[in-house]
Design a protein around this motif. Structure first.
Motif, PDB file in Angstrom:
ATOM      1  N   LEU A 128       0.900  42.832   3.294  1.00 29.57           N
ATOM      2  CA  LEU A 128       0.933  41.593   2.530  1.00 29.57           C
ATOM      3  C   LEU A 128       2.140  40.733   2.874  1.00 29.57           C
ATOM      4  O   LEU A 128       2.049  39.504   2.940  1.00 29.57           O
ATOM      5  CB  LEU A 128       0.917  41.911   1.039  1.00 29.57           C
ATOM      6  N   LEU A 129       3.270  41.366   3.102  1.00 30.60           N
ATOM      7  CA  LEU A 129       4.477  40.613   3.466  1.00 30.60           C
ATOM      8  C   LEU A 129       4.380  40.046   4.873  1.00 30.60           C
ATOM      9  O   LEU A 129       4.717  38.880   5.106  1.00 30.60           O
ATOM     10  CB  LEU A 129       5.703  41.522   3.338  1.00 30.60           C
ATOM     11  N   SER A 130       3.901  40.846   5.803  1.00 31.07           N
ATOM     12  CA  SER A 130       3.827  40.390   7.194  1.00 31.07           C
ATOM     13  C   SER A 130       2.761  39.314   7.379  1.00 31.07           C
ATOM     14  O   SER A 130       2.856  38.496   8.297  1.00 31.07           O
ATOM     15  CB  SER A 130       3.540  41.571   8.131  1.00 31.07           C
ATOM     16  N   SER A 131       1.754  39.287   6.506  1.00 28.43           N
ATOM     17  CA  SER A 131       0.708  38.271   6.599  1.00 28.43           C
ATOM     18  C   SER A 131       1.038  37.018   5.789  1.00 28.43           C
ATOM     19  O   SER A 131       0.267  36.060   5.781  1.00 28.43           O
ATOM     20  CB  SER A 131      -0.629  38.853   6.118  1.00 28.43           C
ATOM     21  N   GLY A 132       2.182  37.020   5.099  1.00 28.34           N
ATOM     22  CA  GLY A 132       2.604  35.857   4.345  1.00 28.34           C
ATOM     23  C   GLY A 132       1.961  35.714   2.981  1.00 28.34           C
ATOM     24  O   GLY A 132       2.149  34.701   2.291  1.00 28.34           O
ATOM     25  N   ARG A 133       1.247  36.750   2.534  1.00 27.77           N
ATOM     26  CA  ARG A 133       0.574  36.665   1.235  1.00 27.77           C
ATOM     27  C   ARG A 133       1.539  36.950   0.082  1.00 27.77           C
ATOM     28  O   ARG A 133       1.224  36.683  -1.076  1.00 27.77           O
ATOM     29  CB  ARG A 133      -0.624  37.607   1.202  1.00 27.77           C
ATOM     30  N   LEU A 134       2.691  37.519   0.400  1.00 25.19           N
ATOM     31  CA  LEU A 134       3.793  37.637  -0.546  1.00 25.19           C
ATOM     32  C   LEU A 134       4.979  36.914   0.064  1.00 25.19           C
ATOM     33  O   LEU A 134       5.354  37.190   1.204  1.00 25.19           O
ATOM     34  CB  LEU A 134       4.160  39.100  -0.798  1.00 25.19           C
ATOM     35  N   ALA A 135       5.560  35.983  -0.682  1.00 22.90           N
ATOM     36  CA  ALA A 135       6.666  35.207  -0.122  1.00 22.90           C
ATOM     37  C   ALA A 135       7.554  34.707  -1.251  1.00 22.90           C
ATOM     38  O   ALA A 135       7.180  34.701  -2.423  1.00 22.90           O
ATOM     39  CB  ALA A 135       6.118  34.031   0.690  1.00 22.90           C
ATOM     40  N   GLY A 136       8.751  34.295  -0.873  1.00 19.53           N
ATOM     41  CA  GLY A 136       9.701  33.769  -1.836  1.00 19.53           C
ATOM     42  C   GLY A 136      11.103  34.219  -1.491  1.00 19.53           C
ATOM     43  O   GLY A 136      11.354  34.763  -0.406  1.00 19.53           O
ATOM     44  N   ALA A 137      12.029  33.999  -2.426  1.00 15.07           N
ATOM     45  CA  ALA A 137      13.418  34.377  -2.212  1.00 15.07           C
ATOM     46  C   ALA A 137      13.907  35.387  -3.239  1.00 15.07           C
ATOM     47  O   ALA A 137      14.717  36.256  -2.927  1.00 15.07           O
ATOM     48  CB  ALA A 137      14.305  33.133  -2.243  1.00 15.07           C
ATOM     49  N   CYS A 184      11.855  39.527   3.334  1.00 16.44           N
ATOM     50  CA  CYS A 184      11.500  38.209   2.812  1.00 16.44           C
ATOM     51  C   CYS A 184      12.405  37.796   1.664  1.00 16.44           C
ATOM     52  O   CYS A 184      12.927  36.687   1.637  1.00 16.44           O
ATOM     53  CB  CYS A 184      10.039  38.228   2.364  1.00 16.44           C
ATOM     54  N   PHE A 185      12.582  38.709   0.717  1.00 19.35           N
ATOM     55  CA  PHE A 185      13.308  38.377  -0.508  1.00 19.35           C
ATOM     56  C   PHE A 185      14.791  38.686  -0.328  1.00 19.35           C
ATOM     57  O   PHE A 185      15.193  39.844  -0.243  1.00 19.35           O
ATOM     58  CB  PHE A 185      12.718  39.145  -1.682  1.00 19.35           C
ATOM     59  N   THR A 186      15.590  37.639  -0.280  1.00 16.71           N
ATOM     60  CA  THR A 186      17.022  37.785  -0.006  1.00 16.71           C
ATOM     61  C   THR A 186      17.832  38.094  -1.252  1.00 16.71           C
ATOM     62  O   THR A 186      19.008  38.441  -1.167  1.00 16.71           O
ATOM     63  CB  THR A 186      17.574  36.508   0.642  1.00 16.71           C
ATOM     64  N   GLU A 187      17.209  37.959  -2.417  1.00 20.65           N
ATOM     65  CA  GLU A 187      17.886  38.280  -3.675  1.00 20.65           C
ATOM     66  C   GLU A 187      16.966  39.171  -4.493  1.00 20.65           C
ATOM     67  O   GLU A 187      15.886  38.752  -4.916  1.00 20.65           O
ATOM     68  CB  GLU A 187      18.230  37.017  -4.461  1.00 20.65           C
ATOM     69  N   ILE A 188      17.392  40.410  -4.713  1.00 23.03           N
ATOM     70  CA  ILE A 188      16.609  41.382  -5.463  1.00 23.03           C
ATOM     71  C   ILE A 188      17.423  41.858  -6.654  1.00 23.03           C
ATOM     72  O   ILE A 188      18.585  42.238  -6.513  1.00 23.03           O
ATOM     73  CB  ILE A 188      16.217  42.589  -4.584  1.00 23.03           C
ATOM     74  N   VAL A 189      16.802  41.832  -7.828  1.00 22.28           N
ATOM     75  CA  VAL A 189      17.405  42.393  -9.040  1.00 22.28           C
ATOM     76  C   VAL A 189      16.537  43.567  -9.468  1.00 22.28           C
ATOM     77  O   VAL A 189      15.316  43.451  -9.571  1.00 22.28           O
ATOM     78  CB  VAL A 189      17.498  41.355 -10.176  1.00 22.28           C
ATOM     79  N   LEU A 219       6.464  50.713  10.649  1.00 27.13           N
ATOM     80  CA  LEU A 219       5.417  49.745  10.324  1.00 27.13           C
ATOM     81  C   LEU A 219       5.697  48.389  10.966  1.00 27.13           C
ATOM     82  O   LEU A 219       4.766  47.687  11.385  1.00 27.13           O
ATOM     83  CB  LEU A 219       5.308  49.579   8.806  1.00 27.13           C
ATOM     84  N   GLU A 220       6.968  48.040  11.056  1.00 28.24           N
ATOM     85  CA  GLU A 220       7.360  46.737  11.597  1.00 28.24           C
ATOM     86  C   GLU A 220       7.497  46.745  13.112  1.00 28.24           C
ATOM     87  O   GLU A 220       7.732  45.698  13.721  1.00 28.24           O
ATOM     88  CB  GLU A 220       8.684  46.300  10.961  1.00 28.24           C
ATOM     89  N   GLY A 221       7.352  47.923  13.742  1.00 22.56           N
ATOM     90  CA  GLY A 221       7.511  48.023  15.190  1.00 22.56           C
ATOM     91  C   GLY A 221       8.939  47.837  15.650  1.00 22.56           C
ATOM     92  O   GLY A 221       9.194  47.342  16.753  1.00 22.56           O
ATOM     93  N   LYS A 222       9.905  48.256  14.812  1.00 26.17           N
ATOM     94  CA  LYS A 222      11.322  48.073  15.128  1.00 26.17           C
ATOM     95  C   LYS A 222      12.071  49.392  14.951  1.00 26.17           C
ATOM     96  O   LYS A 222      13.029  49.492  14.192  1.00 26.17           O
ATOM     97  CB  LYS A 222      11.936  46.992  14.232  1.00 26.17           C
TER      98      LYS A 222
END
Length: 260
Positions: free
Chosen positions: A47-56, A76-81, A116-119
């Motif tokens: 979902l993240l890699s396909s852009g279906r989940l997005a935001g900051a 994707c999310f640079t601020e997590i609480v 999963l990310e190929g990295k």
């Protein structure tokens, strides 16, 4: 043991390290890997890699102290609480966040994320990325209308809630009320990622049986729709292990969008 004697997570707590060792570790005798680790991580990555989940801004409110669900999210999310119910879980996560001696080893989960990310060569970077993204760990209380009071958080682009609602709700009415409180933290148009188990009544952590509300797929979907969410994605995986530690029949992964 009768279900009335099962411990309630938000009232009695759990041993956070026992919980991680039993359900999320890399130990050879940890048989829940397909269900508790691989299943949610694979769907989150997709979902993240396909852009279906997005935001900051993302809020995580999950049972115990797991973070496997956040490795891919930190791309994707640079601020997590992260919200927790008790000090033991806060201390457990803080120990990992600051790379202290005795912290739970999440290398297997970060390795799965980079696979999963190929990295594969960016394992260390993945853990550093997540540590950088987690900005706060706060205690929450569902007795209050604002579960993070006295802190007022900005509304989140995304909330991940894993196995909390069935663990703190004694019946379906409480499930709805607790779900509604979580949704108050989500901005209009934001996405709720709801993970949990179906047909469960308990899980064992240490010497204790911990309560789980028995849910079915239709009830969970109807609960989301009644509160104005539109389901974007749903996956259900039948249980892939045999163990007396928990009596669930399947795991579910649902993404729903809050109305504008």
């Amino acid at each position: 043991m009768d279900s009335a004697t099962h411990k309630l997570y938000h009232m009695h707590g759990i041993d956070s390290r026992d919980h991680l060792n039993l359900y999320f570790s890399s130990k050879m005798d940890m048989i829940f890997g397909d269900d508790s680790l691989k299943f949610p991580m694979a769907h989150l990555h997709y979902l993240l890699s396909s852009g279906r989940l997005a935001g900051a801004f993302l809020i995580d409110i999950s049972l115990g102290s797991p973070i496997h669900q956040l490795f891919s999210a930190s791309n994707c999310f640079t601020e997590i609480v992260v919200l927790k119910f008790n000090e033991k879980c806060i201390m457990e996560l803080t120990r990992w966040l600051h790379d202290r001696t005795g912290a739970f080893d999440w290398t297997h989960a970060s390795a799965a994320a980079v696979e999963l990310e190929g990295k594969r060569d960016q394992l260390h970077e993945k853990e550093m990325q997540l540590r950088s993204s987690i900005k706060q760990i706060l205690k929450c209380d569902f007795i209050q209308e604002n579960i993070t009071a006295p802190v007022d958080l900005p509304l989140a682009d995304c909330i991940i809630s894993a196995s909390i609602l069935e663990s703190i709700s004694k019946n379906e009415d409480e499930f709805m009320k607790n779900l509604e409180k979580i949704l108050k933290l989500l901005k209009p148009g934001g996405k709720l990622v709801l993970l949990g188990v179906l047909d469960a009544t308990y899980m064992i952590v240490g010497e204790e049986k911990v309560h789980r509300l028995k849910l079915n797929e239709d009830f969970v979907k109807n609960a989301l729709c009644k509160l104005g969410l539109v389901i974007d994605y749903c996956a259900v995986q039948k249980r892939r292990n045999v163990s007396h530690l928990a009596d669930y029949g399947a795991g579910f992964f649902i993404v729903a969008c809050k109305g504008e």
